[in-house]
Design a protein around this motif. Structure first.
Motif, PDB file in Angstrom:
ATOM      1  N   MET A 358       0.831  -1.202   0.000  1.00 61.72           N
ATOM      2  CA  MET A 358       0.000   0.000   0.000  1.00 61.72           C
ATOM      3  C   MET A 358       0.870   1.259   0.000  1.00 61.72           C
ATOM      4  O   MET A 358       0.598   2.223  -0.729  1.00 61.72           O
ATOM      5  CB  MET A 358      -0.937   0.009   1.215  1.00 61.72           C
ATOM      6  CG  MET A 358      -1.947  -1.120   1.253  1.00 61.72           C
ATOM      7  SD  MET A 358      -2.906  -1.332  -0.277  1.00 61.72           S
ATOM      8  CE  MET A 358      -3.596   0.304  -0.513  1.00 61.72           C
ATOM      9  N   GLY A 359       1.927   1.244   0.809  1.00 63.96           N
ATOM     10  CA  GLY A 359       2.835   2.382   0.810  1.00 63.96           C
ATOM     11  C   GLY A 359       3.518   2.575  -0.526  1.00 63.96           C
ATOM     12  O   GLY A 359       3.701   3.712  -0.994  1.00 63.96           O
ATOM     13  N   PHE A 360       3.905   1.475  -1.157  1.00 66.17           N
ATOM     14  CA  PHE A 360       4.523   1.523  -2.484  1.00 66.17           C
ATOM     15  C   PHE A 360       3.580   2.184  -3.488  1.00 66.17           C
ATOM     16  O   PHE A 360       3.993   3.053  -4.266  1.00 66.17           O
ATOM     17  CB  PHE A 360       4.870   0.100  -2.934  1.00 66.17           C
ATOM     18  CG  PHE A 360       5.512   0.012  -4.299  1.00 66.17           C
ATOM     19  CD1 PHE A 360       6.882  -0.157  -4.409  1.00 66.17           C
ATOM     20  CD2 PHE A 360       4.759   0.068  -5.474  1.00 66.17           C
ATOM     21  CE1 PHE A 360       7.484  -0.251  -5.666  1.00 66.17           C
ATOM     22  CE2 PHE A 360       5.347  -0.016  -6.722  1.00 66.17           C
ATOM     23  CZ  PHE A 360       6.724  -0.181  -6.820  1.00 66.17           C
ATOM     24  N   LYS A 361       2.315   1.781  -3.486  1.00 65.04           N
ATOM     25  CA  LYS A 361       1.363   2.313  -4.463  1.00 65.04           C
ATOM     26  C   LYS A 361       1.132   3.805  -4.263  1.00 65.04           C
ATOM     27  O   LYS A 361       0.971   4.559  -5.230  1.00 65.04           O
ATOM     28  CB  LYS A 361       0.043   1.536  -4.383  1.00 65.04           C
ATOM     29  CG  LYS A 361       0.146   0.063  -4.710  1.00 65.04           C
ATOM     30  CD  LYS A 361       0.717  -0.201  -6.107  1.00 65.04           C
ATOM     31  CE  LYS A 361      -0.249   0.167  -7.217  1.00 65.04           C
ATOM     32  NZ  LYS A 361       0.266  -0.244  -8.546  1.00 65.04           N
ATOM     33  N   ILE A 362       1.109   4.246  -3.017  1.00 66.26           N
ATOM     34  CA  ILE A 362       0.946   5.672  -2.732  1.00 66.26           C
ATOM     35  C   ILE A 362       2.159   6.440  -3.262  1.00 66.26           C
ATOM     36  O   ILE A 362       2.013   7.490  -3.921  1.00 66.26           O
ATOM     37  CB  ILE A 362       0.748   5.907  -1.224  1.00 66.26           C
ATOM     38  CG1 ILE A 362      -0.596   5.324  -0.764  1.00 66.26           C
ATOM     39  CG2 ILE A 362       0.825   7.397  -0.880  1.00 66.26           C
ATOM     40  CD1 ILE A 362      -0.747   5.219   0.742  1.00 66.26           C
ATOM     41  N   CYS A 363       3.361   5.924  -2.998  1.00 69.45           N
ATOM     42  CA  CYS A 363       4.570   6.585  -3.476  1.00 69.45           C
ATOM     43  C   CYS A 363       4.653   6.555  -5.003  1.00 69.45           C
ATOM     44  O   CYS A 363       5.084   7.542  -5.633  1.00 69.45           O
ATOM     45  CB  CYS A 363       5.810   5.913  -2.875  1.00 69.45           C
ATOM     46  SG  CYS A 363       5.960   6.165  -1.093  1.00 69.45           S
ATOM     47  N   GLU A 364       4.254   5.466  -5.596  1.00 72.00           N
ATOM     48  CA  GLU A 364       4.244   5.358  -7.051  1.00 72.00           C
ATOM     49  C   GLU A 364       3.326   6.412  -7.663  1.00 72.00           C
ATOM     50  O   GLU A 364       3.690   7.081  -8.650  1.00 72.00           O
ATOM     51  CB  GLU A 364       3.792   3.965  -7.464  1.00 72.00           C
ATOM     52  CG  GLU A 364       3.762   3.719  -8.961  1.00 72.00           C
ATOM     53  CD  GLU A 364       3.239   2.332  -9.284  1.00 72.00           C
ATOM     54  OE1 GLU A 364       3.920   1.609 -10.042  1.00 72.00           O
ATOM     55  OE2 GLU A 364       2.152   1.955  -8.784  1.00 72.00           O
ATOM     56  N   ALA A 365       2.156   6.586  -7.067  1.00 73.05           N
ATOM     57  CA  ALA A 365       1.217   7.584  -7.572  1.00 73.05           C
ATOM     58  C   ALA A 365       1.796   8.991  -7.430  1.00 73.05           C
ATOM     59  O   ALA A 365       1.660   9.830  -8.339  1.00 73.05           O
ATOM     60  CB  ALA A 365      -0.114   7.474  -6.818  1.00 73.05           C
ATOM     61  N   TYR A 366       2.441   9.260  -6.300  1.00 70.74           N
ATOM     62  CA  TYR A 366       3.054  10.574  -6.082  1.00 70.74           C
ATOM     63  C   TYR A 366       4.152  10.833  -7.113  1.00 70.74           C
ATOM     64  O   TYR A 366       4.229  11.917  -7.711  1.00 70.74           O
ATOM     65  CB  TYR A 366       3.637  10.626  -4.666  1.00 70.74           C
ATOM     66  CG  TYR A 366       4.126  11.987  -4.242  1.00 70.74           C
ATOM     67  CD1 TYR A 366       3.279  12.868  -3.573  1.00 70.74           C
ATOM     68  CD2 TYR A 366       5.434  12.395  -4.497  1.00 70.74           C
ATOM     69  CE1 TYR A 366       3.721  14.121  -3.164  1.00 70.74           C
ATOM     70  CE2 TYR A 366       5.898  13.645  -4.104  1.00 70.74           C
ATOM     71  CZ  TYR A 366       5.021  14.496  -3.437  1.00 70.74           C
ATOM     72  OH  TYR A 366       5.468  15.742  -3.053  1.00 70.74           O
ATOM     73  N   TYR A 367       4.984   9.855  -7.338  1.00 67.88           N
ATOM     74  CA  TYR A 367       6.098   9.977  -8.286  1.00 67.88           C
ATOM     75  C   TYR A 367       5.589  10.167  -9.712  1.00 67.88           C
ATOM     76  O   TYR A 367       6.105  11.003 -10.466  1.00 67.88           O
ATOM     77  CB  TYR A 367       6.969   8.728  -8.191  1.00 67.88           C
ATOM     78  CG  TYR A 367       8.220   8.741  -9.034  1.00 67.88           C
ATOM     79  CD1 TYR A 367       9.377   9.354  -8.573  1.00 67.88           C
ATOM     80  CD2 TYR A 367       8.248   8.107 -10.272  1.00 67.88           C
ATOM     81  CE1 TYR A 367      10.547   9.339  -9.339  1.00 67.88           C
ATOM     82  CE2 TYR A 367       9.400   8.087 -11.041  1.00 67.88           C
ATOM     83  CZ  TYR A 367      10.546   8.713 -10.570  1.00 67.88           C
ATOM     84  OH  TYR A 367      11.691   8.696 -11.330  1.00 67.88           O
TER      85      TYR A 367
END
Length: 397
Positions: A358-367
């Motif tokens: 979940m943290g990865f997906k949030i960071c991916e979206a931000y990036y």
């Protein structure tokens, strides 16, 4: 405080005599109780906390000064705890903070990064003597006290400072340990690959620092950790050759947690990124997951893969909407065990540690939303408001 060389027998005698006032020495008791014989930054700082709580700030300052000389690279080790925060208001703080800045400067060149494997050699020497009388003393003297600051920090932070547990592990996992021995004795070959990965991380994030990475053998308590401020600590007992590993002594979690060396760079870069993080301390599940997920996401940028990118992502991508709905309900709370560090309690058929995903997906979206990708990485490593970061990522909206 007396200088220690080898003390297990005398320590037991000393502790047995605590009730006899004529034999009691508070300095000795404090020294042993706080593991000061390990002389690592973290034990010195925790001992300073105890002295500060007791009102002995003079000794606390001496201990903090000593800790700063041991390679501390992060001022938050001193400022996080209320009991040691007083040091920032004293005349000593300038000197201590200068020492820390000096340590950071030393660690600023990835080409000079230390990859330490010497503790592994010492482990196998004492492992071969595990059935001999006096093995407790041998482990303490020839493995731990002969070992590096990284090993002693690992012993304190992840092995419960227990020689007994090391002995029990040697016997309960002796076939497994023998089967991974050749792998652990050949880890030096990865040093050039680790340095190359460190250079890639510096290109992505120029302020990065590169403290030592220390390989040692623990008790299946942590594959990697940066706790204790001694750099990246890697538990080599998790590394195996899938063709020769003997698994019948492993429990279900251990069997799933072990890894072959194809994942080695992933764990090292993940832990390096934790070192780089200068975020606000997380107060809820959302913050914890973003911290772990960002370490995975930036690892992906550096290496093209991350240590949690196989089973968790396959499962996560096929259940993403459902996971997000469940995560939203819990993300502002402090209950972590449904999402993080649940390798031994995850439901059947569900990968552990889906909070990383979940943290990865949030960071991916931000990036992906960011125009300046390098700036996005910097912002990821310095988050001060995790809810704002989530909102700006647009994930789940």
């Amino acid at each position: 405080m007396k200088k220690i060389t080898f003390f297990i027998a005398s320590l037991m005698s000393f502790l047995g005599g605590i009730g006899q006032s004529s034999n009691f020495s508070y300095d000795d008791y404090f020294y042993y109780k706080n593991n000061l014989f390990l002389k690592t930054p973290y034990v010195l700082i925790t001992a300073a906390m105890e002295k500060s709580k007791a009102g002995d700030t003079t000794t606390a300052i001496k201990l903090l000064n000593e800790a700063a000389t041991k390679g501390v690279y992060d001022t938050t080790l001193f400022t996080f705890y209320p009991e040691t925060r007083f040091i920032t208001k004293t005349a000593h703080w300038q000197s201590i903070s200068q020492k820390i800045a000096h340590n950071r400067a030393i660690y600023g060149d990835p080409h000079n990064m230390q990859i330490i494997t010497s503790d592994l050699n010492n482990f196998w020497v004492v492992f071969d003597k595990k059935d001999q009388p006096g093995i407790e003393q041998l482990i303490f003297k020839d493995y731990l006290m002969k070992g590096t600051p990284g090993l002693r920090t690992f012993f304190d932070m992840r092995m419960n400072s227990s020689v007994t547990k090391i002995i029990a592990f040697m016997h309960s996992h002796k076939k497994y340990l023998q089967s991974i021995r050749p792998v652990t004795q050949n880890l030096d070959r990865f040093k050039p690959l680790i340095i190359t990965a460190a250079n890639k991380l510096e290109a992505l994030y120029p302020p990065a620092i590169f403290p030592p990475t220390t390989f040692s053998i623990g008790i299946f308590s942590a594959f990697g950790t940066t706790d204790g401020g001694a750099g990246s600590l890697i538990g080599a007992e998790f590394l195996c050759d899938t063709n020769t590993v003997v698994k019948d002594e492993l429990n279900g979690w251990q069997a799933s947690a072990k890894s072959d060396t194809s994942q080695l760079l992933g764990i090292i870069v993940h832990e390096l990124i934790h070192i780089e993080q200068q975020t606000k301390s997380p107060e809820n599940l959302l913050g914890k997951c973003i911290i772990e997920g960002s370490a995975d996401f930036i690892s992906q940028l550096v290496l093209g893969f991350n240590i949690n990118g196989t089973h968790a992502h396959i499962y996560g991508n096929s259940h993403e909407k459902e996971l997000w709905e469940n995560f939203k309900k819990q993300m502002n709370g402090t209950k972590y065990n449904d999402w993080l560090y649940n390798g031994q309690s995850a439901p059947p058929g569900v990968p552990a540690d889906l909070g990383y995903y979940m943290g990865f997906k949030i960071c991916e979206a931000y990036y992906n939303k960011a125009t300046d990708k390098k700036q996005a990485v910097k912002e990821m490593l310095t988050i001060q408001d995790f809810q704002k970061f989530l909102d700006q990522s647009g994930y789940g909206q």
